[in-house]
Design an enzyme around this catalytic site. Structure first.
Site, short mmCIF file in Angstrom:
data_model
loop_
_atom_site.label_atom_id
_atom_site.label_comp_id
_atom_site.label_asym_id
_atom_site.label_seq_id
_atom_site.Cartn_x
_atom_site.Cartn_y
_atom_site.Cartn_z
N ASP A 94 0.86 -1.18 0.00
CA ASP A 94 0.00 0.00 0.00
C ASP A 94 0.90 1.23 0.00
OD1 ASP A 94 -1.96 -1.92 0.40
OD2 ASP A 94 -2.94 -0.85 2.05
N LYS A 156 -7.18 3.22 -2.75
CA LYS A 156 -7.47 3.18 -1.31
C LYS A 156 -7.74 4.59 -0.82
CE LYS A 156 -5.05 1.99 3.04
NZ LYS A 156 -3.86 1.33 3.61
N LYS A 185 -10.32 0.02 -1.66
CA LYS A 185 -10.10 -0.25 -0.24
C LYS A 185 -10.51 0.96 0.59
CE LYS A 185 -6.50 -1.43 3.16
NZ LYS A 185 -5.11 -1.91 3.35
#
Length: 226
Positions: A94, A156, A185
């Site tokens: 990430d 995300k 996400k």
């Protein structure tokens, strides 16, 4: 059809990103993830080796954050951090975008930054953190379009350390922009089952939360930090 506990657990990246996280806390995070069959644990890159050892043969992945939480490092540094995290056992990455570059109108630099980390990841899925609380809707769309064009695995919402967390409106906007191919996400403030299910209904396919146990056991996770 309502999600079963097992299905809901497989949407969760069980998260501990506090700077003072101890080895004992990382071990407990991993124990919980293995017990409840969460998709992954999400940790700082320095904690990847320990998490990978704890989760060996469990089927639970280790996700490492890169350029976290500011996203203001050099692209080469982010790419290197991704490379060494993967070598240490990370199965997902990430990364945080260069928010300052985006705000300065340097969209090409933002895209190049994402691309550098994406290339470093190889076959390992990359999730790109927008830090939505700092962006306009137009900026959110622009970054989601970059990610779609580059073929990353996920977009995300948030680091959980910045201004604001995941919102239903942002998740829905991101889903509309990337379409059905990329994952979305939702991270930051997802602390109970109702919030988790609402995020999934809005378009999230993964949840970043430190309240994973509370979510799958339908308890109050308001004391959790992420």
């Amino acid at each position: 059809m309502p999600l079963s506990n097992a299905q809901l657990a497989q949407t969760i990246d069980h998260t501990l990103l506090a700077p003072d996280a101890s080895d004992a806390q990382i071990r407990e995070l991993c124990r919980q993830a293995a017990e409840h069959r969460f998709y992954s644990v999400c940790v700082n890159s320095a904690n990847v080796p320990l998490a990978a050892r704890e989760l060996a043969d469990t089927g639970v992945l280790v996700c490492a954050v890169v350029g976290f939480p500011l996203g203001a490092g050099l692209s080469a540094a982010k790419a290197f951090e991704a490379t060494v995290a993967i070598a240490a056992g990370a199965g997902e990455i990430d990364m945080v975008i260069n928010i300052g570059a985006l705000k300065s109108g340097r969209a090409d630099d933002v895209k190049a930054d994402i691309d550098a980390v994406h290339r470093a990841c190889g076959a390992v899925p990359l999730k790109v953190i927008l830090e939505t609380g700092l962006l306009t809707d137009d900026e959110k769309v622009r970054v989601c379009e970059m990610c779609r064009d580059l073929g990353v695995a996920f977009v995300k919402t948030s680091t959980g350390f910045g201004h604001g967390g995941a919102t239903l409106a942002d998740v829905a906007l991101m889903r509309r922009t990337v379409g059905p191919v990329l994952g979305v996400k939702a991270s930051g403030g997802v602390r109970d089952r109702a919030a988790a299910l609402a995020m999934i209904e809005a378009g999230a396919t993964r949840l970043g939360t430190s309240s994973g146990v509370a979510i799958v056991t339908d308890q109050d996770g308001s004391a959790s930090a992420y």
